[in-house]
Write a protein that holds these residues in place. Structure first.
Motif, short mmCIF file in Angstrom:
data_model
loop_
_atom_site.label_atom_id
_atom_site.label_comp_id
_atom_site.label_asym_id
_atom_site.label_seq_id
_atom_site.Cartn_x
_atom_site.Cartn_y
_atom_site.Cartn_z
N HIS A 136 -17.69 25.05 -16.78
CA HIS A 136 -19.08 25.09 -17.23
C HIS A 136 -19.19 25.53 -18.69
N GLN A 185 -22.92 20.54 -24.77
CA GLN A 185 -24.36 20.30 -24.89
C GLN A 185 -24.97 21.00 -26.09
N LEU A 222 -19.05 22.51 -20.61
CA LEU A 222 -20.31 21.79 -20.47
C LEU A 222 -21.38 22.35 -21.40
N SER A 223 -21.56 23.67 -21.41
CA SER A 223 -22.60 24.27 -22.25
C SER A 223 -22.28 24.13 -23.73
N PHE A 239 -17.62 14.86 -16.35
CA PHE A 239 -18.73 15.71 -16.78
C PHE A 239 -19.99 15.43 -15.96
N ASP A 240 -20.20 14.16 -15.61
CA ASP A 240 -21.35 13.82 -14.77
C ASP A 240 -21.25 14.51 -13.40
N GLU A 268 -25.70 24.28 -26.52
CA GLU A 268 -26.76 25.22 -26.16
C GLU A 268 -26.89 26.34 -27.19
N THR A 303 -22.10 18.20 -13.92
CA THR A 303 -23.53 18.36 -14.20
C THR A 303 -24.35 18.22 -12.92
N ALA A 304 -23.93 17.31 -12.04
CA ALA A 304 -24.65 17.07 -10.79
C ALA A 304 -24.31 18.08 -9.71
N GLY A 306 -24.06 16.82 -26.67
CA GLY A 306 -24.42 16.00 -25.54
C GLY A 306 -24.06 14.53 -25.66
N ASN A 323 -15.98 11.27 -19.14
CA ASN A 323 -17.44 11.32 -19.08
C ASN A 323 -17.93 11.32 -17.64
#
Length: 397
Positions: free
Chosen positions: A60, A67, A63-64, A382-383, A69, A386-387, A31, A379
């Motif tokens: 995604h 982060q 993204l995961s 990615f925002d 996960e 995420t949104a 993250g 970045n």
């Protein structure tokens, strides 16, 4: 490789066999914001290909993984990214199917062509180069082809690592794209980026895994890029009703343009989603697709399929250690459930034909690209994801 000459002039004739210094987005922890910095990209070894990335996009899965996960898959520093298009800068010993200058897309689910899986027409799994989120080094020598400017190794991701100006992949994980006509690539480069993962995964699930038939009914759970690619694939196959399910009602307008005929927001009604779908379809859909990576959603998708012949296809990534929310006796009602990786496509042998179909308009790629940003703004990209504001954000160098 430590002794390789480092060059910054990026003419292929000058860089072949040498270490390249270029920009990459490096993740140093779960993250943590990506650091865009100069890295060293070492020459391809035997049966490897070094690619100049032209466009890369964010999925995604990136993204995961970024982060963190799944703790078992963590490895830092690391270069993420697995959707891209580019040109071959140089090839290692033994590579025959691509050459310098070829337009290519990297694929996270490789095809060596020699193992028992690659030789079996029933699967697109590959024994040596199949998808493996825990893999962080090259197969040939267990080393990385990336390092910091002071020589510390940077790990690979999903056989591809595309958040960099140059990457090195196994030859089993790169697909040459053949272009019709005069060979002008400009109209296609951006769109073909999507074939590395999202569009191929979704459309292929509809075409290859489920084999959606004309006049059938379909339910898609999760209307991100993969879910909408499923809808696009079902539309192209002539499905009569394509029901989209998502908790974000704002996605419906976009989804309508991409094949969705009906929309359900689970939060709008206390009645279970599967009951509403059964009412809409006279007992359930022929095909349901779970694209959310949520076990509760998966159960709804399964129960939305018609008794006797309904098929549920799992596409979502499930980091949870929990098991399937299905009792074995429920399978005796005739519903089936199956997973799909990369849409069932054998990358090197089948993706070039799919690319031609996309270029001929069978699948509409343009609608998937909602944003485009300079690579340095990764970045921000990615925002947006995420949104829930972007399907695919293309990054260009």
């Amino acid at each position: 490789m430590a002794g390789s000459e480092v060059v910054r002039n990026l003419n292929p004739n000058d860089t072949r066999g040498k270490t390249i210094t270029c920009k990459a987005a490096v993740a140093y922890g779960p993250g943590e914001p990506f650091v865009v910095e100069h890295v060293l990209v070492h020459p391809p070894q035997k049966m490897e290909v070094r690619i100049k990335i032209l466009f890369t996009s964010i999925c995604h899965t990136d993204l995961s993984a970024w982060q963190g996960e799944n703790e078992a898959q963590r490895a830092y520093p690391r270069i993420f990214g697995h959707e891209a298009s580019g040109t071959v800068e140089s090839v290692g010993e033994g590579v025959r199917d691509v050459k310098e200058g070829d337009l290519v897309v990297p694929i996270f689910n490789g095809e060596c062509g020699d193992c028992k899986y690659c030789k079996c027409e029933k699967t697109n799994k590959c024994e040596r180069f199949g998808v493996d989120a825990r893999k962080k080094v090259m197969v040939s020598d267990g080393a990385t082809r990336f390092s910091t400017v002071d020589g510390k190794p940077i790990f690979h991701f999903l056989n591809t690592s595309t958040f960099t100006e140059y990457t090195v992949v196994d030859s089993a994980c790169v697909v040459k794209i053949h272009v019709d006509g005069d060979g002008d690539l400009n109209p296609y480069i951006k769109r073909l980026t999507l074939l590395s993962c999202g569009v191929s995964t979704g459309v292929g699930a509809a075409w290859n895994t489920a084999n959606v038939h004309s006049g059938s009914t379909v339910a898609v759970f999760g209307l991100g890029a993969v879910g909408l690619a499923v809808a696009e694939g079902a539309r192209a196959r002539g499905a009569s009703k394509i029901i989209g399910v998502d908790i974000n009602s704002g996605k419906f307008i976009k989804a309508q343009a991409m094949g969705i005929t009906d929309f359900i927001n689970p939060r709008d009604d206390e009645k279970p989603v599967y009951e509403r779908i059964r009412e809409m379809t006279g007992g359930g859909v022929h095909y349901s697709f779970e694209c959310a990576g949520n076990l509760n959603v998966l159960r709804d998708a399964f129960l939305s399929a018609h008794e006797g012949w309904g098929l549920t296809v799992i596409l979502g990534i499930h980091p949870s250690p929990k098991m399937l929310p299905i009792h074995p006796m429920e399978l005796f009602e005739g519903r089936r459930i199956v997973g799909s990786v990369f849409g069932g496509f054998k990358g090197k042998t089948q993706l070039p034909h799919f690319a031609k179909e996309c270029m001929h308009g069978v699948v509409k790629l343009d609608d998937f690209i909602t944003h485009e940003l300079p690579f340095e703004e990764i970045n921000k990209a990615f925002d947006l994801l995420t949104a829930g504001k972007s399907l695919r954000c293309l990054l260009h160098f």
